[in-house]
Design an enzyme around this catalytic site. Sequence first.
Site, PDB file in Angstrom:
ATOM      1  N   LYS A 181       0.871  -1.177   0.000  1.00  0.00           N
ATOM      2  CA  LYS A 181       0.000   0.000   0.000  1.00  0.00           C
ATOM      3  C   LYS A 181       0.907   1.226   0.000  1.00  0.00           C
ATOM      4  O   LYS A 181       1.440   1.623   1.026  1.00  0.00           O
ATOM      5  CB  LYS A 181      -0.907  -0.001   1.246  1.00  0.00           C
ATOM      6  N   GLU A 257      10.072   0.928  10.353  1.00  0.00           N
ATOM      7  CA  GLU A 257      11.127   1.894   9.983  1.00  0.00           C
ATOM      8  C   GLU A 257      10.490   3.268  10.123  1.00  0.00           C
ATOM      9  O   GLU A 257       9.716   3.687   9.266  1.00  0.00           O
ATOM     10  CB  GLU A 257      11.558   1.671   8.528  1.00  0.00           C
ATOM     11  N   CYS A 291      14.367  10.211   6.107  1.00  0.00           N
ATOM     12  CA  CYS A 291      14.419   9.860   7.529  1.00  0.00           C
ATOM     13  C   CYS A 291      15.858   9.917   8.025  1.00  0.00           C
ATOM     14  O   CYS A 291      16.111  10.070   9.205  1.00  0.00           O
ATOM     15  CB  CYS A 291      13.830   8.478   7.733  1.00  0.00           C
ATOM     16  N   GLU A 389      11.266  16.309  13.982  1.00  0.00           N
ATOM     17  CA  GLU A 389      11.828  16.028  12.655  1.00  0.00           C
ATOM     18  C   GLU A 389      11.359  17.115  11.688  1.00  0.00           C
ATOM     19  O   GLU A 389      10.153  17.313  11.523  1.00  0.00           O
ATOM     20  CB  GLU A 389      11.303  14.649  12.217  1.00  0.00           C
TER      21      GLU A 389
END
Length: 484
Positions: A181, A257, A291, A389
């Site tokens: 997905k 992750e 990331c 982040e």
Amino acid sequence: MASESEILQSVPTALWIGGPVEATGGATFPVHDPATGEVLTRVADASPEDAMRALDAAVAAQESWAATPARERGEILRAVFESITARAEEFALLMTLEMGKALPESRNEVRYGAEFFRWFSEEAVRVHGRYLHAPSGTGRIVVHKQPVGPCLAITPWNFPLAMGTRKIGPALAAGCTMIVKPASETPLTMLLLAELCSRAGLPDGVLSVITTSRSGAVTGPLIDDPRLRKLTFTGSTEVGKRLVASSANRLLRTSMELGGNAPFVVFDDADVDAAVQGAMLAKLRNGGEACTAANRFHVQRGVLEEFTAKLVTAMSDSVTLGPGTDPSTTLGPLINEDQLNTVSELVEDAVSAGATVRLGGKAPGGPGWFYPATILSDVPPNARIRTEEVFGPVAPVIGFDTEEEGLAAANDTRYGLVSYVYTRDLDRALRVAEGLESGMVGVNRGVISDPAAPFGGVKESGFGREGGSEGIEEYLSTKYIALT
Ligand code: NAP
């Protein structure tokens, strides 16, 4: 090479379940160009029933795929690697169109993403067990590895190809079937990959792709279905936690992750020019939407001003903001308006807390979701950008005095994906690398991703590893057979 409109006309837009399949009722949703905000095309909008059809197909194909000789599975993976490579320019342009990144970044991702098929085509034939005599002399022990079974992969928009291939490669190599997905912002790359896998000889049902605008509602029933044996997710820590919670019902095996907040630590004894070069890569690779992107630059005071000034020069000299398809562009737009607002807010918050803008710092406005390369210095501890982040081309630079202080500042985060350290002192490099609380450390390097290395995090960056020889283990179960 095909033009933008030719690519958009030829790319598959239906669900891929043993071939192209319309979503229930012919539902579709739009895919936007981040450089203009305009609709590129529409893709099938899967319902929970469509997702169930994909699971039926994955379950039906599981037994024969697991029984297919590993060499044959490996050869199909290798053929997929060859076809992605042959169509690299097409993949790169498609990715730039739906995700926005500059074309050279997309080309790099195609190379990196394709490599997971080559690497795992080789790993497919190296799944080993063990045979030994019990030390007690009471019998023999056989350790046997088996594919976990049908898997669901949920992937993010920032690397539309590689975040998928890092999961598909090892799953298929291990003998698992998989439903992917992809993110609703970037579904096209994965649909093209599914078509290409089929042409390369992958049997129907082994890989399905379901695109949807209702990710929670569509994946929820799959996660609850006992026939699904594994969930592998790449994305935000927030969503990852929700998925782990819903997987707990069935104790579904998961790999996560998740987000990062990478520190980039520069010591007084570092080669400052090399550190600046590394910082450019660690910050600007993928436009900062990675990331692994360096989120905080912790620089020892002896080289703080030299490093900051050189980074300002390097970014202002070499970064050209513009549409990713423009050959002169090195920094494309952010993915969407939400992301643009988040990045702008984090910079405004830091400035109001006392940070100094050394470069950039303001979105140019106009169509598209552009944000310039930005450097902030004197960023105080209470600025949100030190803990959140940023996921954009913003570099906050922060000074420190001692090694202990630098290490503590680097570890002062709930995340633990990757850290970078620059020093010429080998003892210090090893000491600091061991002390950094992250799954990966780059020593005098600004890019660490490598299909042959185990990628993954600790703390709230998740668990599980992708790539390396560890990557395939995520898709294998260990069975112990006791013999006399
Ligand atoms: P996200 O919002 O968590 O979305 C990731 C994927 O999860 C998308 O496919 C999304 O679908 C889907 N999703 C969202 N809510 C869901 C739900 N309730 N149930 C099931 N699926 C759901 O993350 P993102 O904004 O796409 O990606 C950015 C994040 O990914 C950053 O935090 C980044 O650090 C992280 N990331 C981590 C790694 C790593 O390897 N550690 C690599 C790349 C990115 P929709 O698109 O439909 O919302």
